[in-house]
Motif scaffolding. Structure first.
Motif, PDB file in Angstrom:
ATOM      1  N   HIS A 114      -8.599   0.710   3.097  1.00 23.07           N
ATOM      2  CA  HIS A 114      -8.435   1.742   2.078  1.00 23.07           C
ATOM      3  C   HIS A 114      -7.046   2.369   2.136  1.00 23.07           C
ATOM      4  O   HIS A 114      -6.485   2.759   1.105  1.00 23.07           O
ATOM      5  CB  HIS A 114      -9.514   2.810   2.257  1.00 23.07           C
ATOM      6  CG  HIS A 114      -9.520   3.829   1.175  1.00 23.07           C
ATOM      7  ND1 HIS A 114      -8.716   4.945   1.185  1.00 23.07           N
ATOM      8  CD2 HIS A 114     -10.232   3.891   0.032  1.00 23.07           C
ATOM      9  CE1 HIS A 114      -8.933   5.667   0.110  1.00 23.07           C
ATOM     10  NE2 HIS A 114      -9.850   5.049  -0.617  1.00 23.07           N
ATOM     11  N   LYS A 115      -6.490   2.441   3.328  1.00 26.67           N
ATOM     12  CA  LYS A 115      -5.194   3.101   3.477  1.00 26.67           C
ATOM     13  C   LYS A 115      -4.073   2.347   2.768  1.00 26.67           C
ATOM     14  O   LYS A 115      -3.000   2.895   2.529  1.00 26.67           O
ATOM     15  CB  LYS A 115      -4.846   3.249   4.956  1.00 26.67           C
ATOM     16  CG  LYS A 115      -4.721   1.923   5.697  1.00 26.67           C
ATOM     17  CD  LYS A 115      -4.418   2.158   7.167  1.00 26.67           C
ATOM     18  CE  LYS A 115      -4.318   0.850   7.930  1.00 26.67           C
ATOM     19  NZ  LYS A 115      -4.015   1.067   9.364  1.00 26.67           N
ATOM     20  N   TYR A 116      -4.308   1.063   2.416  1.00 26.57           N
ATOM     21  CA  TYR A 116      -3.277   0.278   1.756  1.00 26.57           C
ATOM     22  C   TYR A 116      -3.347   0.340   0.231  1.00 26.57           C
ATOM     23  O   TYR A 116      -2.468  -0.188  -0.450  1.00 26.57           O
ATOM     24  CB  TYR A 116      -3.374  -1.196   2.177  1.00 26.57           C
ATOM     25  CG  TYR A 116      -3.123  -1.432   3.654  1.00 26.57           C
ATOM     26  CD1 TYR A 116      -2.166  -0.690   4.337  1.00 26.57           C
ATOM     27  CD2 TYR A 116      -3.839  -2.402   4.353  1.00 26.57           C
ATOM     28  CE1 TYR A 116      -1.934  -0.907   5.684  1.00 26.57           C
ATOM     29  CE2 TYR A 116      -3.604  -2.623   5.700  1.00 26.57           C
ATOM     30  CZ  TYR A 116      -2.656  -1.873   6.368  1.00 26.57           C
ATOM     31  OH  TYR A 116      -2.421  -2.089   7.691  1.00 26.57           O
ATOM     32  N   ILE A 117      -4.397   0.932  -0.316  1.00 26.48           N
ATOM     33  CA  ILE A 117      -4.598   0.889  -1.767  1.00 26.48           C
ATOM     34  C   ILE A 117      -3.440   1.546  -2.508  1.00 26.48           C
ATOM     35  O   ILE A 117      -2.871   0.967  -3.440  1.00 26.48           O
ATOM     36  CB  ILE A 117      -5.942   1.535  -2.161  1.00 26.48           C
ATOM     37  CG1 ILE A 117      -7.099   0.642  -1.702  1.00 26.48           C
ATOM     38  CG2 ILE A 117      -6.012   1.756  -3.663  1.00 26.48           C
ATOM     39  CD1 ILE A 117      -8.466   1.179  -2.035  1.00 26.48           C
ATOM     40  N   ASP A 118      -3.073   2.760  -2.108  1.00 26.80           N
ATOM     41  CA  ASP A 118      -1.985   3.462  -2.790  1.00 26.80           C
ATOM     42  C   ASP A 118      -0.685   2.678  -2.692  1.00 26.80           C
ATOM     43  O   ASP A 118       0.102   2.602  -3.646  1.00 26.80           O
ATOM     44  CB  ASP A 118      -1.801   4.861  -2.199  1.00 26.80           C
ATOM     45  CG  ASP A 118      -2.920   5.807  -2.600  1.00 26.80           C
ATOM     46  OD1 ASP A 118      -3.618   5.497  -3.598  1.00 26.80           O
ATOM     47  OD2 ASP A 118      -3.101   6.824  -1.932  1.00 26.80           O
ATOM     48  N   LYS A 119      -0.456   2.077  -1.517  1.00 31.02           N
ATOM     49  CA  LYS A 119       0.778   1.303  -1.311  1.00 31.02           C
ATOM     50  C   LYS A 119       0.832   0.112  -2.267  1.00 31.02           C
ATOM     51  O   LYS A 119       1.858  -0.144  -2.914  1.00 31.02           O
ATOM     52  CB  LYS A 119       0.864   0.823   0.145  1.00 31.02           C
ATOM     53  CG  LYS A 119       2.147   0.045   0.450  1.00 31.02           C
ATOM     54  CD  LYS A 119       2.128  -0.501   1.859  1.00 31.02           C
ATOM     55  CE  LYS A 119       2.243   0.602   2.884  1.00 31.02           C
ATOM     56  NZ  LYS A 119       3.599   1.207   2.895  1.00 31.02           N
ATOM     57  N   PHE A 120      -0.287  -0.602  -2.407  1.00 25.69           N
ATOM     58  CA  PHE A 120      -0.264  -1.789  -3.248  1.00 25.69           C
ATOM     59  C   PHE A 120      -0.339  -1.447  -4.734  1.00 25.69           C
ATOM     60  O   PHE A 120       0.143  -2.224  -5.567  1.00 25.69           O
ATOM     61  CB  PHE A 120      -1.371  -2.763  -2.839  1.00 25.69           C
ATOM     62  CG  PHE A 120      -0.953  -3.633  -1.678  1.00 25.69           C
ATOM     63  CD1 PHE A 120      -0.209  -4.778  -1.886  1.00 25.69           C
ATOM     64  CD2 PHE A 120      -1.267  -3.272  -0.377  1.00 25.69           C
ATOM     65  CE1 PHE A 120       0.203  -5.559  -0.829  1.00 25.69           C
ATOM     66  CE2 PHE A 120      -0.855  -4.039   0.690  1.00 25.69           C
ATOM     67  CZ  PHE A 120      -0.120  -5.196   0.475  1.00 25.69           C
ATOM     68  N   LEU A 121      -0.916  -0.314  -5.084  1.00 26.69           N
ATOM     69  CA  LEU A 121      -0.809   0.150  -6.473  1.00 26.69           C
ATOM     70  C   LEU A 121       0.658   0.406  -6.818  1.00 26.69           C
ATOM     71  O   LEU A 121       1.121   0.070  -7.918  1.00 26.69           O
ATOM     72  CB  LEU A 121      -1.639   1.421  -6.681  1.00 26.69           C
ATOM     73  CG  LEU A 121      -3.147   1.235  -6.807  1.00 26.69           C
ATOM     74  CD1 LEU A 121      -3.843   2.597  -6.841  1.00 26.69           C
ATOM     75  CD2 LEU A 121      -3.490   0.441  -8.059  1.00 26.69           C
TER      76      LEU A 121
END
Length: 303
Positions: free
Chosen positions: A178-185
């Motif tokens: 979940h912690k990567y979602i903002d980064k990949f968005l």
């Protein structure tokens, strides 16, 4: 329902520059293998309706909803009696919705929402499609803006609910990374904004703060497609918009869209859109020069 079919390619005509076509279809007629550049939404109202995509059969019960993305080859089979709502959305309208390009690759081969799932979002989707039909058929003041706004919210609900349920990698990302979602968005938005540039995987991995191997694996998990496929689809989408300009040569469009050769552009365009850039331009032009009259467009909703 199909007005112009060239081989398996359907040309969809949108009345009054709406970029949307709606049918309340009651015809006992099957439609063999075909595809179009529009995104198609189908919701049976009475009786079942059968959709076949990539040899997989989807039998829709009343108020089930299926969304078939642009370029997906499909077949439609109707029962002797029944009624179904069919909406076809121009790709330009869909791409105008902010953020939709970051998830559109997850629409393939289709998005399915069923009444039997008892999900909280499904009744919302049904209600929104009924609102679109009401606006389309009654045409009150500013109905064009209203239809666009309703469809915008429809795709918000699809993006927040149906994709994560249907696509395994999305669920894995949500649960484990979940912690990567903002980064990949952010990464996807960066690609969308700079897709015509030389975006190597090494450059994007450095921007994301991962090793190249880790970046490519996480990106595929997040987007549901490889980094290369995502970048190529964004470039083809950029090229689609340029193809509407008759003053631009195909080779010029290829270069402006980030491709280093015309042959590479043609090959990738055909793979994704199932036609050549020239054929796509001809379809776009014929759509705009052969659109039916306003009187005919009012009759479409009752077909």
């Amino acid at each position: 329902m199909i007005e112009k079919l060239t081989g398996t390619r359907e040309t969809v005509f949108h009345p009054d520059n709406l970029r949307v076509r709606l049918y309340m279809n009651v015809e006992y007629e099957d439609y063999p293998l075909h595809w179009h550049t529009d995104t198609e939404i189908i919701m049976p109202v009475n009786n079942i309706y059968t959709v076949i995509i990539d040899k997989k059969k989807y039998v829709l019960n009343p108020f089930d909803i299926i969304m078939i993305p642009s370029g997906e080859i499909h077949e439609l089979y109707a029962p002797p009696t029944g009624k179904r709502l069919i909406i076809q959305c121009d790709s330009i309208l869909l791409n105008s919705f902010t953020g939709i390009d970051s998830i559109s690759s997850s629409f393939y081969p289709c998005i399915l929402s069923r009444t039997e799932d008892s999900s909280a979002h499904h009744p919302q989707l049904v209600q929104l499609l009924n609102q679109v039909a009401d606006e389309y058929m009654n045409r009150p003041p500013l109905y064009e803006t209203s239809i666009s706004a309703i469809l915008n919210y429809f795709f918000v609900i699809i993006g927040r609910n149906c994709i994560q349920q249907d696509k395994g990698p999305q669920t894995v990302i949500k649960q484990k990374q979940h912690k990567y979602i903002d980064k990949f968005l952010h990464i996807c938005q960066y690609i969308n904004d700079h897709c015509t540039e030389n975006l190597t995987s090494d450059r994007m991995a450095e921007l994301a703060g991962f090793s190249k191997y880790h970046f490519l694996r996480l990106f595929a998990d997040f987007a549901g497609v490889t980094y290369y496929d995502y970048l190529i689809k964004r470039r083809i989408l950029f090229a689609e918009n340029l193809l509407s300009d008759p003053n631009l040569a195909i080779v010029e469009i290829a270069m402006k869209s980030g491709f280093n050769s015309l042959s590479t552009f043609n090959r990738n365009f055909r793979n994704i859109k199932k036609c050549t850039p020239s054929e796509y331009r001809s379809m776009y032009n014929s759509r705009h020069f052969e659109e039916p009259s306003a009187e005919t467009s009012y009759q479409d909703a009752a077909r």
